[in-house]
Enzyme design. Structure first.
Site, short mmCIF file in Angstrom:
data_model
loop_
_atom_site.label_atom_id
_atom_site.label_comp_id
_atom_site.label_asym_id
_atom_site.label_seq_id
_atom_site.Cartn_x
_atom_site.Cartn_y
_atom_site.Cartn_z
N CYS A 6 -3.28 4.09 9.46
CA CYS A 6 -4.69 3.99 9.04
C CYS A 6 -5.13 2.53 8.99
CB CYS A 6 -4.88 4.61 7.66
SG CYS A 6 -4.32 6.31 7.49
N GLY A 54 0.60 4.26 4.97
CA GLY A 54 -0.72 3.80 5.36
C GLY A 54 -0.77 2.87 6.55
N THR A 55 0.35 2.65 7.19
CA THR A 55 0.41 1.69 8.30
C THR A 55 -0.57 2.06 9.42
OG1 THR A 55 2.75 1.33 7.82
CG2 THR A 55 1.94 0.56 9.94
#
Length: 267
Positions: A210, A207-208
């Site tokens: 996003c 998720g980095t």
């Protein structure tokens, strides 16, 4: 007292680490009101993406109009758009909105699963990127979009020039996949900022991308300049990576809530 309003246009991550779920968690942590337009639904967990189903273009349009026409918006962030038809529809909607836009040209997941049809790449280049206030491709997405392969920090400027040729006002080339210190290049073709952060020994980084794009959009919605917004967002994401935690059998998520104990406007 009203809060800045940020709209994410992206896919859903059933595992909660990326996509719409990561975007809304980031917006909450940074003190803005998050809203969403879901473009696709994925069956996804810590080990990968098991399935993806795009929504009809009509559903994407209806969600966007429903939110923007009633609530309004101060910044838009785009993520997984899945198809050329959705990219084109979203570009048309954004063009008439008149707020800062952060385009995260999501092409593949953390696990290497494709999240954008090959046929959509042209639409991304010609329809959406020209509307971006900031584009935030990682190195794989740079290669997908431009054919430029970044193998060292010295290649970042060439990659940025290639992405800027499609028309975004600013580009942030994320160099997190390079060895050594985590370095990103932010430039509009004239001004240039190398943003460095220590690399944390933590594999739980789902998720980095996003999260970073949503953090930038949140800071732009607060009225910050692009360089200020990107610096604040990188600070937030660096802390979230450091606090990333194990979840499931694979790669766990960054911790979106790590900064909830501090003033959201604090640098």
């Amino acid at each position: 007292m009203s809060r800045p309003r940020v709209l994410t246009v992206a896919g859903s991550d059933s595992g909660g680490g990326a996509g719409i779920q990561a975007d809304l968690k980031t917006m909450l942590a940074l003190g803005v009101h998050g809203m969403s337009v879901i473009t696709a639904v994925t069956a996804q967990n810590s080990t990968g993406v098991q399935g993806a189903w795009e929504l009809p273009v009509a559903a994407v349009r209806a969600q966007y109009r429903s939110v923007v026409d009633d609530i309004g918006v101060d910044a838009v962030k785009t993520g997984m758009l899945a198809s050329a038809e959705i990219v084109g529809a979203v570009a048309e909607l954004i063009a008439g909105t008149g707020v800062p836009v952060v385009v995260d040209p999501v092409g593949v997941s953390k696990h290497g699963d494709s999240l954008l049809a090959v046929s959509a790449l042209d639409a991304m280049r010609t329809e959406l990127l020209p509307l971006a206030t900031v584009a935030t491709p990682n190195l794989d997405e740079v290669a997908q979009l431009t054919g430029v392969h970044v193998e060292s920090e010295a290649d970042l400027r060439r990659a940025a020039a290639a992405v800027l040729s499609y028309g975004p006002r600013w580009v942030l080339i994320k160099g997190g996949h390079l060895p050594g210190e985590a370095v990103d290049l932010l430039t509009d073709g004239t001004d240039e900022f190398l943003l460095r952060a220590p690399r944390h020994d933590n594999r739980h980084t789902h998720g980095t991308g996003c999260t970073l794009a949503s953090a930038i959009a949140s800071e732009l919605a607060k009225g910050r300049s692009v360089p200020e917004a990107v610096r604040a967002a990188k600070d937030y994401v660096t802390g979230a990576i450091a606090a990333g935690f194990a979840l499931g059998a694979g790669i766990g998520p960054v911790d979106h809530g790590w900064a909830l104990g501090r003033d959201p406007g604090q640098d």
